[in-house]
Design a protein around this motif. Structure first.
Motif, PDB file in Angstrom:
ATOM      1  N   TYR A  64     -67.727  21.235 -54.828  1.00  0.00           N
ATOM      2  CA  TYR A  64     -68.069  19.949 -54.281  1.00  0.00           C
ATOM      3  C   TYR A  64     -66.424  19.366 -54.180  1.00  0.00           C
ATOM      4  O   TYR A  64     -65.418  19.744 -54.568  1.00  0.00           O
ATOM      5  N   TYR A  65     -66.452  18.409 -53.186  1.00  0.00           N
ATOM      6  CA  TYR A  65     -65.198  17.700 -52.777  1.00  0.00           C
ATOM      7  C   TYR A  65     -64.699  16.821 -53.847  1.00  0.00           C
ATOM      8  O   TYR A  65     -65.301  16.151 -54.462  1.00  0.00           O
ATOM      9  N   SER A  66     -63.176  16.938 -54.150  1.00  0.00           N
ATOM     10  CA  SER A  66     -62.662  16.450 -55.353  1.00  0.00           C
ATOM     11  C   SER A  66     -62.426  14.916 -55.125  1.00  0.00           C
ATOM     12  O   SER A  66     -61.965  14.058 -55.975  1.00  0.00           O
ATOM     13  N   GLY A  67     -62.426  14.479 -53.554  1.00  0.00           N
ATOM     14  CA  GLY A  67     -61.967  13.404 -53.313  1.00  0.00           C
ATOM     15  C   GLY A  67     -60.445  13.307 -52.872  1.00  0.00           C
ATOM     16  O   GLY A  67     -59.759  12.267 -52.491  1.00  0.00           O
ATOM     17  N   ILE A  68     -59.695  14.516 -52.975  1.00  0.00           N
ATOM     18  CA  ILE A  68     -58.553  14.761 -52.887  1.00  0.00           C
ATOM     19  C   ILE A  68     -58.186  15.474 -51.380  1.00  0.00           C
ATOM     20  O   ILE A  68     -58.765  16.505 -51.478  1.00  0.00           O
ATOM     21  N   THR A  69     -57.230  15.087 -50.294  1.00  0.00           N
ATOM     22  CA  THR A  69     -57.205  15.900 -49.352  1.00  0.00           C
ATOM     23  C   THR A  69     -55.592  16.350 -49.305  1.00  0.00           C
ATOM     24  O   THR A  69     -55.054  15.342 -49.696  1.00  0.00           O
ATOM     25  N   PHE A  70     -55.558  17.457 -48.814  1.00  0.00           N
ATOM     26  CA  PHE A  70     -54.194  18.059 -48.462  1.00  0.00           C
ATOM     27  C   PHE A  70     -54.114  18.011 -46.957  1.00  0.00           C
ATOM     28  O   PHE A  70     -55.068  18.570 -46.268  1.00  0.00           O
ATOM     29  N   THR A  71     -53.011  17.654 -46.324  1.00  0.00           N
ATOM     30  CA  THR A  71     -52.795  17.646 -45.073  1.00  0.00           C
ATOM     31  C   THR A  71     -51.424  18.532 -44.769  1.00  0.00           C
ATOM     32  O   THR A  71     -50.372  17.908 -45.290  1.00  0.00           O
ATOM     33  N   GLU A  72     -51.273  19.709 -44.472  1.00  0.00           N
ATOM     34  CA  GLU A  72     -50.132  20.380 -44.327  1.00  0.00           C
ATOM     35  C   GLU A  72     -49.160  20.254 -42.942  1.00  0.00           C
ATOM     36  O   GLU A  72     -49.900  20.432 -42.184  1.00  0.00           O
ATOM     37  N   ALA A  73     -48.124  20.172 -43.279  1.00  0.00           N
ATOM     38  CA  ALA A  73     -47.274  20.122 -41.997  1.00  0.00           C
ATOM     39  C   ALA A  73     -46.138  21.175 -42.288  1.00  0.00           C
ATOM     40  O   ALA A  73     -45.697  21.427 -43.579  1.00  0.00           O
ATOM     41  N   ARG A  74     -45.732  21.701 -41.197  1.00  0.00           N
ATOM     42  CA  ARG A  74     -45.011  22.673 -41.287  1.00  0.00           C
ATOM     43  C   ARG A  74     -43.385  22.545 -40.637  1.00  0.00           C
ATOM     44  O   ARG A  74     -43.456  21.870 -39.473  1.00  0.00           O
ATOM     45  N   PHE A  75     -42.352  22.948 -41.116  1.00  0.00           N
ATOM     46  CA  PHE A  75     -40.965  22.742 -40.704  1.00  0.00           C
ATOM     47  C   PHE A  75     -40.264  24.310 -40.541  1.00  0.00           C
ATOM     48  O   PHE A  75     -40.324  24.792 -41.463  1.00  0.00           O
ATOM     49  N   ASP A  76     -39.826  24.494 -39.316  1.00  0.00           N
ATOM     50  CA  ASP A  76     -39.111  25.798 -39.168  1.00  0.00           C
ATOM     51  C   ASP A  76     -37.601  25.687 -38.786  1.00  0.00           C
ATOM     52  O   ASP A  76     -37.232  24.570 -38.605  1.00  0.00           O
ATOM     53  N   ASP A  77     -37.084  26.715 -39.091  1.00  0.00           N
ATOM     54  CA  ASP A  77     -35.535  26.612 -38.759  1.00  0.00           C
ATOM     55  C   ASP A  77     -34.840  25.581 -39.487  1.00  0.00           C
ATOM     56  O   ASP A  77     -34.297  24.980 -38.778  1.00  0.00           O
ATOM     57  N   VAL A  78     -35.285  25.295 -40.736  1.00  0.00           N
ATOM     58  CA  VAL A  78     -34.818  23.922 -41.371  1.00  0.00           C
ATOM     59  C   VAL A  78     -33.254  23.828 -41.559  1.00  0.00           C
ATOM     60  O   VAL A  78     -33.085  22.513 -41.429  1.00  0.00           O
ATOM     61  N   GLU A  79     -32.654  24.801 -41.658  1.00  0.00           N
ATOM     62  CA  GLU A  79     -31.046  24.617 -41.821  1.00  0.00           C
ATOM     63  C   GLU A  79     -30.498  24.169 -40.563  1.00  0.00           C
ATOM     64  O   GLU A  79     -29.514  23.198 -40.615  1.00  0.00           O
ATOM     65  N   ASN A  80     -30.958  24.451 -39.507  1.00  0.00           N
ATOM     66  CA  ASN A  80     -30.584  24.008 -38.244  1.00  0.00           C
ATOM     67  C   ASN A  80     -31.323  22.696 -37.768  1.00  0.00           C
ATOM     68  O   ASN A  80     -30.808  21.861 -37.149  1.00  0.00           O
ATOM     69  N   ARG A  81     -32.470  22.699 -37.831  1.00  0.00           N
ATOM     70  CA  ARG A  81     -33.461  21.884 -37.204  1.00  0.00           C
ATOM     71  C   ARG A  81     -33.875  20.554 -38.111  1.00  0.00           C
ATOM     72  O   ARG A  81     -34.076  19.543 -37.585  1.00  0.00           O
ATOM     73  N   HIS A  82     -33.765  20.709 -39.283  1.00  0.00           N
ATOM     74  CA  HIS A  82     -34.297  19.826 -40.283  1.00  0.00           C
ATOM     75  C   HIS A  82     -33.273  19.879 -41.608  1.00  0.00           C
ATOM     76  O   HIS A  82     -33.750  19.864 -42.664  1.00  0.00           O
ATOM     77  N   ALA A  83     -31.802  19.657 -41.328  1.00  0.00           N
ATOM     78  CA  ALA A  83     -31.072  19.875 -42.381  1.00  0.00           C
ATOM     79  C   ALA A  83     -31.140  18.970 -43.550  1.00  0.00           C
ATOM     80  O   ALA A  83     -30.899  19.221 -44.702  1.00  0.00           O
ATOM     81  N   ASP A  84     -31.514  17.729 -43.264  1.00  0.00           N
ATOM     82  CA  ASP A  84     -31.606  16.454 -44.214  1.00  0.00           C
ATOM     83  C   ASP A  84     -33.104  16.948 -45.029  1.00  0.00           C
ATOM     84  O   ASP A  84     -32.920  16.737 -46.511  1.00  0.00           O
ATOM     85  N   LEU A  85     -34.027  17.326 -44.307  1.00  0.00           N
ATOM     86  CA  LEU A  85     -35.193  17.597 -45.511  1.00  0.00           C
ATOM     87  C   LEU A  85     -34.657  19.088 -46.123  1.00  0.00           C
ATOM     88  O   LEU A  85     -35.170  18.985 -47.268  1.00  0.00           O
ATOM     89  N   SER A  86     -34.060  19.856 -45.367  1.00  0.00           N
ATOM     90  CA  SER A  86     -33.525  21.070 -46.485  1.00  0.00           C
ATOM     91  C   SER A  86     -32.755  20.725 -47.480  1.00  0.00           C
ATOM     92  O   SER A  86     -32.965  21.380 -48.659  1.00  0.00           O
ATOM     93  N   ALA A  87     -31.773  19.880 -47.224  1.00  0.00           N
ATOM     94  CA  ALA A  87     -30.826  19.266 -48.406  1.00  0.00           C
ATOM     95  C   ALA A  87     -31.886  18.472 -49.572  1.00  0.00           C
ATOM     96  O   ALA A  87     -31.619  18.702 -50.906  1.00  0.00           O
ATOM     97  N   LEU A  88     -32.877  17.781 -48.993  1.00  0.00           N
ATOM     98  CA  LEU A  88     -33.688  16.902 -50.024  1.00  0.00           C
ATOM     99  C   LEU A  88     -34.517  17.932 -50.915  1.00  0.00           C
ATOM    100  O   LEU A  88     -34.753  17.510 -52.119  1.00  0.00           O
ATOM    101  N   VAL A  89     -35.232  19.082 -50.341  1.00  0.00           N
ATOM    102  CA  VAL A  89     -36.158  19.912 -51.098  1.00  0.00           C
ATOM    103  C   VAL A  89     -35.157  20.902 -51.903  1.00  0.00           C
ATOM    104  O   VAL A  89     -35.593  21.180 -52.883  1.00  0.00           O
ATOM    105  N   GLY A  90     -34.002  21.308 -51.653  1.00  0.00           N
ATOM    106  CA  GLY A  90     -33.146  22.277 -52.279  1.00  0.00           C
ATOM    107  C   GLY A  90     -34.076  23.697 -52.142  1.00  0.00           C
ATOM    108  O   GLY A  90     -34.474  24.123 -51.210  1.00  0.00           O
ATOM    109  N   ASN A  91     -33.615  24.386 -53.239  1.00  0.00           N
ATOM    110  CA  ASN A  91     -33.954  25.731 -53.236  1.00  0.00           C
ATOM    111  C   ASN A  91     -35.587  26.071 -53.450  1.00  0.00           C
ATOM    112  O   ASN A  91     -36.221  27.052 -53.199  1.00  0.00           O
TER     113      ASN A  91
END
Length: 385
Positions: free
Chosen positions: A176-203
């Protein structure tokens, strides 16, 4: 297994649980066939990263003879955990000790490939979507596939996930549905294209929440990051909003509106993704979930116990696979083996599922998450009783 004739064992589902079970069975000289609905091993994206626990997933891989291969791919540094507020300010940054190997990360696709490569050629029969399980409870069983073919077998192991086609052979329970939904977003080549996100997330991974919605970001191998946008919403929220799954711009605008009070640095985890979103409503099974013993059918993983995604599912599936395979390898009959397995598995999963009833809501409460590896271990031990 010393029995005559040799039983025909069929596993439905080539996920981590099903493949681990097959590998351990083969390692002990037991024949097994795996059936999966995918047309081939590369048919679809296998999803994000997994943390395999020393006393569960790693234990199973050790029995499968694959622990050294695992460590060639695993990322112990991926145990890093960060917590932010809605402005992106770091509230917690838990960095693992250099020798901490309790729950390293590995990509789902890498784990699946590792297990597939360990199996005898031809073990997995791709393109087999199960329609139903027929035949008497005492066996033999007949597997009917949607392409019109059928296979006779002596034991059916349902490792086919949340919406298992095997489960109805032993249980009337449905997710049964829990009432919570996940929406997945993908980010590629993060060191070059999403450097701020890469730094925010860490390892490793990080999360921010306000009680009604949350963002969970997770580093994968190969320069990828996945962000899971977590909210309370109807299961059909995309249709209800007048959108379609292909309307990336419309979904983006809808989500950004819901997160309007968050800072630009965190909202970029919603707006700057590469490619379409993937909608993943969170379903669970009634807890505890159990069934009367049937000598020719059993379940493992999400088919048996579907719970919130807080580091439980794959680890339990692989532990189930470990226990079931060893039971089949060491008992004189399939019936005895299944009884022994379920005697351990059902109470274990029932206790954990009971402790996690309503646990999906914890995903929206950042201050409910453990602050350190020691706290994580303590939480796991408490949940396991």
């Amino acid at each position: 297994m010393n029995t005559t004739p040799i039983p025909r064992i069929s596993i439905i589902g080539a996920g981590p649980g099903g493949l681990t079970c097959a590998r351990i069975l083969q390692k002990h000289g037991v024949d097994v066939t795996v059936y999966d609905r995918d047309p081939d091993a590369d048919a679809r994206d296998q999803g994000g990263s997994l943390d395999l626990h020393a006393d569960e997933g790693q234990l199973a891989l050790r029995e499968a003879g694959q622990i050294e291969q695992f460590w060639k791919l695993a990322r112990p540094e991926g145990q890093q955990m960060r917590r932010w507020d809605t402005t992106g300010k770091v509230l917690l940054d838990q960095v693992p000790d250099e020798d901490d190997r309790y729950k390293p990360e590995i990509d789902r696709g890498q784990l699946r490939e590792l297990l597939l490569d360990s199996l005898a050629p031809g073990t997995v029969r791709w393109g087999h979507t199960l329609a139903s399980v027929a035949g008497p409870a005492e066996g033999p069983r007949m597997l009917h596939f949607t392409d019109g073919t059928s296979v006779e077998t002596d034991l059916v192991i349902g490792a086919d996930g949340a919406f298992s086609r095997v489960r109805p052979a032993v249980s009337a329970a449905v997710p049964y549905y829990s009432g919570i939904t996940f929406t997945e977003a993908r980010f590629d080549d993060v060191e070059n294209r999403h450097a701020d996100l890469s730094a925010l997330v860490g390892n490793g991974s990080g999360t921010a929440a306000d009680g009604e919605r949350a963002l969970f970001a997770q580093r994968n191998s190969g320069g990828h990051i996945r962000v899971y946008i977590i909210r309370r919403a109807p299961a059909d929220w995309i249709t209800a909003a007048g959108l379609t799954a292909e309307d990336t711009a419309g979904i983006r605008a809808h989500l950004l509106d819901e997160f309007a009070g968050w800072a630009p640095s965190t909202r970029r985890m919603i707006s700057d993704n590469d490619g379409p979103y993937a909608d993943r409503p969170l379903f669970v099974l009634p807890a505890p979930h159990a069934w009367d013993h049937v000598p020719t059918v059993t379940l493992l993983g999400d088919a048996a116990h579907l719970m919130p995604p807080i580091g439980v599912g794959v680890n339990l599936a692989m532990l189930d696979a470990h226990d079931l395979a060893l039971a089949l390898a060491t008992h004189s009959t399939v019936d005895e083996a299944v009884r022994a397995y379920e005697k351990t598995m059902l109470p274990r999963s029932g206790d954990l599922a009971g402790a996690l009833v309503g646990g999906a809501g914890l995903l929206l409460e950042a201050d409910q998450q453990p602050d350190s590896q020691d706290e994580f271990r303590a939480l796991r031990q408490k949940l396991k009783g």
